[in-house]
Write an enzyme that holds these catalytic residues in place. Structure first.
Site, PDB file in Angstrom:
ATOM      1  N   ASN A 376       0.836  -1.203   0.000  1.00 16.35           N
ATOM      2  CA  ASN A 376       0.000   0.000   0.000  1.00 16.35           C
ATOM      3  C   ASN A 376       0.866   1.245   0.000  1.00 16.35           C
ATOM      4  OD1 ASN A 376      -2.212   1.825   0.346  1.00 16.35           O
ATOM      5  ND2 ASN A 376      -1.717   1.888   2.515  1.00 16.35           N
ATOM      6  N   GLU A 377       1.136   1.757   1.158  1.00 15.04           N
ATOM      7  CA  GLU A 377       1.839   3.048   1.230  1.00 15.04           C
ATOM      8  C   GLU A 377       3.236   2.798   1.780  1.00 15.04           C
ATOM      9  OE1 GLU A 377       0.248   6.172   3.922  1.00 15.04           O
ATOM     10  OE2 GLU A 377      -0.588   7.006   2.086  1.00 15.04           O
TER      11      GLU A 377
HETATM   12  O1  AHR Z   1      -7.161   6.904   3.562  1.00 15.57           O
HETATM   13  C1  AHR Z   1      -6.726   6.743   4.869  1.00 15.57           C
HETATM   14  C2  AHR Z   1      -5.287   6.255   4.950  1.00 15.57           C
HETATM   15  O2  AHR Z   1      -4.421   7.196   4.408  1.00 15.57           O
HETATM   16  C3  AHR Z   1      -4.982   5.021   4.161  1.00 15.57           C
HETATM   17  O3  AHR Z   1      -5.311   3.885   4.841  1.00 15.57           O
HETATM   18  C4  AHR Z   1      -3.506   5.102   3.955  1.00 15.57           C
HETATM   19  O4  AHR Z   1      -3.086   4.458   2.789  1.00 15.57           O
HETATM   20  C5  AHR Z   1      -3.233   6.574   3.971  1.00 15.57           C
HETATM   21  O5  AHR Z   1      -2.211   6.887   4.838  1.00 15.57           O
END
Ligand code: AHR
Length: 659
Positions: A376-377
């Site tokens: 993800n991030e």
């Molecule tokens: O959208 C909320 C959060 O923001 C998500 O889970 C994450 O990917 C980002 O930091």
């Protein structure tokens, strides 16, 4: 604040104070309607679903019973024993871990005498019940004594009055599912479910469930119809799921594992939702994931609303904001296998292991998965190391699957630059940029992609939203100011669809009584839901996507903030129309003259206008359409479309064109 002060304050905030135009001379823009700049990706405007803010359990997944299988950390969380029944029996939670490791706990209720014992479930911030609608109850049960315990299910309104009831008489001493239904006699936003046990006897119960009969597509035990309808109305190009940080988990044991979310609902292991304790100011200790909305349901939802499925998978890394836990590189195989098996689950023949499960769950046809996110991030060399191994294996077996890469949590800085440089050198397919920032940032960055490398990887603006007070601040609002800034920014996405192939606002859904993160695109309570002004911005883009981008210029320049106006234009080949988007961020009206070259215009155009004279204006459950689009027609003379764009407004102009 007086109107003029308000105008000045916002204009200064945006840094775009508009000098009133002398004698209201129109701004002259040229639209080169026969000069195709690039195709618009069919997936361009999509949605980002994460189980945050009670989006899944307590939200779109229509189950009304919280902690139906007693698997929350505190097994009776959500359940209470009414005082008057407390002395009539007892409940014991039994853990049969070795027999059923997926759903180990059940409740054993002992009722020694003829007086009834009871358990009451509070629902997710109550249960939303509608008068005249049917509700379907189910439970797994078995008797433990020679005399049978009978169950009476009663919905109670806020004052404790019954508004619907049914009885169930389990028999035998092996687990069986029992069902009953009733019609509610009143509309109640915060009802409760009482399960009364009439003895004498001992009965085991598990998976105590209550669903409305009316769900999206009337699927049994399905999704909340009003919420899915709001998503369907967006006509999203893709559905990103299941997140978000939820993919990562706070630590690896808490990560999203798709294989545990498919198959029989009774065998999907409940885990704590990672947003449960993320924000002290919005603590949600009762937030767990039942996975009733699991990967099969996400694929089905994507198909239902015409969106390409875009699953994001854990790449062996937990959330770097929380634990920074990573799996050892030489132990990455199970994670990669999950990715390969997911492709088989989505697209594989029904004779394959995972394709067979998809068919068994009711969908023999493939789900047509074309892309997948790896992580993800994430950020740092540890991400690149893991992604590289993932990509090699996946591409070898499934070369046509497009992989989405993380570029970290922000759109600039060291983390971003390292990944951007490295992943471009690795010829990544699609890079996922995230930006949660001020409205001002969005205005300033509307030209961000005008100068991006046209030959490198494509861009997915995978999570973005204007935050008026700052990320993680509980006071962020879905104000018109934020929505307008996003609309302006999105002209820059649309102008650059040769580079930006997908975009999604985040997060998508939030329960007004159970949220952790704001702003969000759609808000709801137990009975009602509404789209924010930001929702209508997204909807106007997605519903006016067009087929190809054509230039709209002032002189030779793109229109991106000069004179407080932002613009983009597309041609829609399916309807034979030119579609122009104009955003006015000034506090004054701005007359524009659009000179359209290269085509013949019809004699009228349709204008859809989203505007408010209050930058802090909001929609709400009571005023869901306060800021929402309105339409009007205007006449066109010759080659020029003239209109006066209202202060703080977003216009979509559609008109038929011929060669
Ligand atoms: O959208 C909320 C959060 O923001 C998500 O889970 C994450 O990917 C980002 O930091």
């Amino acid at each position: 604040m007086k109107t003029q002060q308000l105008i000045t304050a916002f204009s200064l905030l945006l840094g775009v104070y508009a000098t009133p135009l002398a004698a209201q001379q129109p701004l002259n823009f040229t639209v080169k309607a026969n000069e195709i700049k690039s195709a618009v990706s069919p997936n361009m405007w999509g949605i980002f679903f994460e189980d945050i803010n009670l989006s899944a359990d307590g939200g779109i997944y229509a189950e009304l019973v919280k902690n139906r299988s007693f698997e929350f950390s505190m097994p009776l969380m959500g359940w209470s024993i009414p005082k008057e029944a407390a002395n009539n029996g007892q409940v014991l939670i039994i853990n049969r871990q070795t027999v059923n490791s997926a759903n180990p706990r059940f409740a054993r209720v002992t009722v020694p005498g003829t007086r009834s014992f009871a358990l009451v479930n509070e629902g997710f911030r109550g249960m939303g019940i509608k008068a005249g609608e049917q509700y379907n109850f189910s439970v797994y049960a078995r008797q433990q004594a020679s005399t049978a315990v009978k169950l009476t299910l009663t919905l109670l309104d806020e004052s404790g009055k019954a508004i619907g009831s049914t009885t169930i008489a389990p028999t035998g001493n092996s687990w069986e599912q029992y069902k009953g239904s009733f019609t509610a006699s009143a509309t109640v936003p915060k009802a409760k479910l009482q399960v009364q046990f009439s003895g004498p006897g001992v009965v085991d119960v598990d998976m105590i469930s209550l669903f409305p009969q009316h769900t999206w597509k009337e699927r049994p035990n399905g999704l909340r119809a009003d919420l899915v309808q709001l998503l369907a109305d967006l006509h999203p190009g893709f559905l990103r799921f299941p997140g978000g940080c939820i993919v990562e988990g706070r630590e690896l044991s808490n990560r999203y594992q798709w294989k545990k979310t498919v198959g029989d609902v009774n065998e999907r292991t409940v885990i704590m939702n990672r947003w449960n304790n993320e924000f002290a100011h919005r603590a949600t200790p009762d937030y767990f994931q039942s996975f009733g909305l699991g990967f099969f349901e996400y694929f089905q939802l994507s198909e239902d609303i015409g969106a390409s499925p875009l699953p994001i998978l854990n790449c062996g890394m937990a959330c770097q904001f929380n634990s920074s836990e990573v799996v050892a590189v030489n132990e990455l195989d199970p994670y990669i296998q999950d990715a390969l098996d997911l492709i088989e689950f989505a697209n594989g023949d029904v004779n394959t292991t995972w394709g067979a499960l998809r068919a068994k769950m009711g969908h023999p046809a493939p789900f047509n998965l074309k892309m997948m996110g790896v992580g993800n991030e994430q950020w740092g060399p540890q991400y690149v190391e893991r992604y590289t191994i993932f990509a090699k294996v996946i591409k070898e077996k499934y070369p046509a699957i497009q992989l989405i890469n993380s570029l970290g949590p922000g759109p600039d800085g060291d983390k971003f630059t390292f990944l951007n440089d490295t992943l471009r050198k690795l010829h990544a397919d699609i890079l996922d940029e995230h930006y949660y920032s001020s409205p001002e940032w969005f205005l300033k960055n509307a030209s961000r992609y005008d100068s991006y490398d046209r030959k490198g990887p494509k861009i997915f603006a995978g999570e973005y939203a204007a935050h008026s007070k700052g990320v993680g601040n509980g006071d962020n609002k879905n104000s018109w100011q934020c929505a307008l800034a996003e609309a302006a920014f999105m002209t820059g996405l649309e102008r650059n669809t040769d580079v930006v192939v997908m975009a999604s606002y985040a997060p998508l859904l939030a329960h007004v009584d159970g949220w952790q993160w704001a702003p969000d695109l759609i808000w709801f309570d137990n009975l009602r839901s509404y789209g924010t002004p930001n929702y209508y911005v997204q909807k106007l883009y997605a519903n006016n996507k067009g087929s190809v981008v054509v230039p709209i210029l002032k002189g030779n320049s793109v229109i991106s903030g000069q004179d407080s106006v932002y613009a983009s234009s597309v041609v829609d080949h399916t309807t034979g129309e030119l579609v122009v988007k104009l955003v006015n961020t000034a506090a004054t009206p701005i007359p524009v003259a659009l000179v359209v070259q290269g085509v013949k215009l019809a004699t009228n155009a349709n204008l859809t206008i989203l505007k408010s004279n209050d930058l802090q204006g909001l929609n709400s459950l009571d005023q869901p359409m306060h800021i929402s689009p309105a339409t009007q027609n205007i006449d066109i003379k010759g080659k020029t479309i003239r209109t006066n764009i209202a202060p703080w407004s977003f216009y979509v102009i559609r008109t038929k064109i011929t060669k």
